[in-house]
Write an enzyme that holds these catalytic residues in place. Sequence first.
Site, PDB file in Angstrom:
ATOM      1  N   ARG A 264       0.836  -1.198   0.000  1.00 49.77           N
ATOM      2  CA  ARG A 264       0.000   0.000   0.000  1.00 49.77           C
ATOM      3  C   ARG A 264       0.872   1.249   0.000  1.00 49.77           C
ATOM      4  O   ARG A 264       1.817   1.349   0.779  1.00 49.77           O
ATOM      5  CB  ARG A 264      -0.919   0.024   1.236  1.00 49.77           C
ATOM      6  CG  ARG A 264      -1.896  -1.133   1.274  1.00 49.77           C
ATOM      7  CD  ARG A 264      -2.798  -1.064   2.485  1.00 49.77           C
ATOM      8  NE  ARG A 264      -3.624  -2.266   2.580  1.00 49.77           N
ATOM      9  CZ  ARG A 264      -4.480  -2.527   3.554  1.00 49.77           C
ATOM     10  NH1 ARG A 264      -4.633  -1.644   4.535  1.00 49.77           N
ATOM     11  NH2 ARG A 264      -5.189  -3.643   3.570  1.00 49.77           N
ATOM     12  N   ARG A 279       2.271   1.149  10.140  1.00 50.10           N
ATOM     13  CA  ARG A 279       1.775   1.615   8.844  1.00 50.10           C
ATOM     14  C   ARG A 279       2.901   1.565   7.813  1.00 50.10           C
ATOM     15  O   ARG A 279       3.517   2.580   7.485  1.00 50.10           O
ATOM     16  CB  ARG A 279       1.223   3.051   8.968  1.00 50.10           C
ATOM     17  CG  ARG A 279       0.344   3.476   7.800  1.00 50.10           C
ATOM     18  CD  ARG A 279      -0.094   4.925   7.972  1.00 50.10           C
ATOM     19  NE  ARG A 279      -0.960   5.121   9.102  1.00 50.10           N
ATOM     20  CZ  ARG A 279      -2.289   4.992   9.063  1.00 50.10           C
ATOM     21  NH1 ARG A 279      -2.879   4.668   7.937  1.00 50.10           N
ATOM     22  NH2 ARG A 279      -3.009   5.199  10.146  1.00 50.10           N
ATOM     23  N   GLU A 351      -5.957  -0.259  15.902  1.00 47.63           N
ATOM     24  CA  GLU A 351      -6.594  -1.207  14.983  1.00 47.63           C
ATOM     25  C   GLU A 351      -5.626  -2.306  14.547  1.00 47.63           C
ATOM     26  O   GLU A 351      -4.490  -2.036  14.170  1.00 47.63           O
ATOM     27  CB  GLU A 351      -7.111  -0.481  13.745  1.00 47.63           C
ATOM     28  CG  GLU A 351      -7.772  -1.409  12.734  1.00 47.63           C
ATOM     29  CD  GLU A 351      -7.860  -0.813  11.340  1.00 47.63           C
ATOM     30  OE1 GLU A 351      -7.922  -1.603  10.376  1.00 47.63           O
ATOM     31  OE2 GLU A 351      -7.834   0.422  11.207  1.00 47.63           O
ATOM     32  N   SER A 354     -10.023  -5.430  10.651  1.00 46.98           N
ATOM     33  CA  SER A 354     -11.339  -4.932  10.265  1.00 46.98           C
ATOM     34  C   SER A 354     -12.100  -6.087   9.638  1.00 46.98           C
ATOM     35  O   SER A 354     -11.577  -6.754   8.733  1.00 46.98           O
ATOM     36  CB  SER A 354     -11.233  -3.788   9.253  1.00 46.98           C
ATOM     37  OG  SER A 354     -10.924  -2.574   9.880  1.00 46.98           O
ATOM     38  N   ARG A 392       1.474  -5.941  12.947  1.00 48.02           N
ATOM     39  CA  ARG A 392       0.887  -5.258  14.095  1.00 48.02           C
ATOM     40  C   ARG A 392       0.785  -6.199  15.298  1.00 48.02           C
ATOM     41  O   ARG A 392       0.906  -5.761  16.449  1.00 48.02           O
ATOM     42  CB  ARG A 392      -0.478  -4.675  13.724  1.00 48.02           C
ATOM     43  CG  ARG A 392      -0.368  -3.556  12.706  1.00 48.02           C
ATOM     44  CD  ARG A 392      -1.681  -2.827  12.480  1.00 48.02           C
ATOM     45  NE  ARG A 392      -1.504  -1.747  11.519  1.00 48.02           N
ATOM     46  CZ  ARG A 392      -2.370  -0.762  11.316  1.00 48.02           C
ATOM     47  NH1 ARG A 392      -3.485  -0.721  12.029  1.00 48.02           N
ATOM     48  NH2 ARG A 392      -2.138   0.181  10.417  1.00 48.02           N
TER      49      ARG A 392
END
Length: 426
Positions: A264, A279, A351, A354, A392
């Site tokens: 990403r 990130r 987070e 999801s 993470r």
Amino acid sequence: MLDIKLIAADAEEIKKIISQRDPSYGAMIDQAAVLNAEYKKILARAEELRSKRNELSKHVGVLRRDKPAEAEKIMAEVTDMKNEMAEKETSLEEFKKKIENLLLNIPNLPHTTVPAGKNETENKEVRRVGAVPNFNFKPLDHHAVGEKLGILDFETAATLSGSRFSLLRGDGAKLERALINYMLDMHAKNGYTEIAPPAVVNENILVGTGQLPKFREDMYALEGEPKQFLISTAEIPLTNLNRGKILPAESLPLKYVACTPCFRKESGAYGKDTRGLIRNHQFDKVELVMISDRQKSFECLEIMTANAEAVLSGLGLAYRTVLLCTGDMGFSSAKTYDIEVWMPSENKYREISSCSDCTDFQARRMNLRCKTENGKPEFVHTLNGSGVAVGRTLAAILENCQTSDGSVLVPPALVPYFGKDKITSK
């Protein structure tokens, strides 16, 4: 992609619902309704012409024998009708393309159980699980812990690839591999079929899951033709596995799991989490995908969310689950739960997963259907969820399981995969 029939039936109601996500989408609904009305008008005229042409053509043969002059006149009318029909067919294709391009940029409708809200501050906490660790020293952030142990090397990663990349050494790389195997084994026991998909996909595959055309700037595109991209999540190939098919109802729900590298660009995220594993431009993630019928998809969402939570519970990590509000959901989602793991260095939850029900939004884009009891095909519902983000999770372990002497205790569930119960400095 939304069903244009919904917009045509009650554009004002759809505007009201979609505006809960962002009021600007209301204008796009109006535009779609106008384009569709014009399309229907042209279609009606084309069908009228086709009917008249067919009716006149039936009489030409008889008239040519008995009234040739009248037959010639009718043939001229038929020719004019054919020409006008050709124009209408061209217009229909143009309007159809305009409507489709517009619909591809409109997000899914939020489910009725989703709370209205503008951003993450209006999300609704559903539950908290696990005890937050209580340290008798000031806990370090995960990159400091990892660098002191010699298992994270961001300096070399930056030399190789630039910012927002990571390099794991020794026990760091081994811990990541242990986490992946632990997660995959857990999900396999819950009935998910493991898939090892390609990390490169064609452009139409990204249209199917909703990354394109709206989020092109976040994707890594490859040079050359056909246009191909690196995947940003295994959701993309897994959800597209059955594109274009009509699935037997008794085969549902289909359950897939994969661990892939994800890529990403993180456009618009500069200044956020520039250090560490939170990130990155490249990271590994275990992804869950379910294909369900329309009746059971929200039940499947609860199951998938529980499957993702079980990973964190098994590792002894404290977390909370929140229901996202309308303004914080992803583009394709109708309902999303975020799972957030406790990060001691920040004194807050972050987070880590999801889990979303996309209803028939993606299925329409990839023409994925199932047979109903009456034999009539209908679009399935697609669901996806992180099960969970590996980097993470590794960061959460380094922070939550650190000790005063700088070592890190390995969660007992990982010991069979990792081979020892502690990471110490070498």
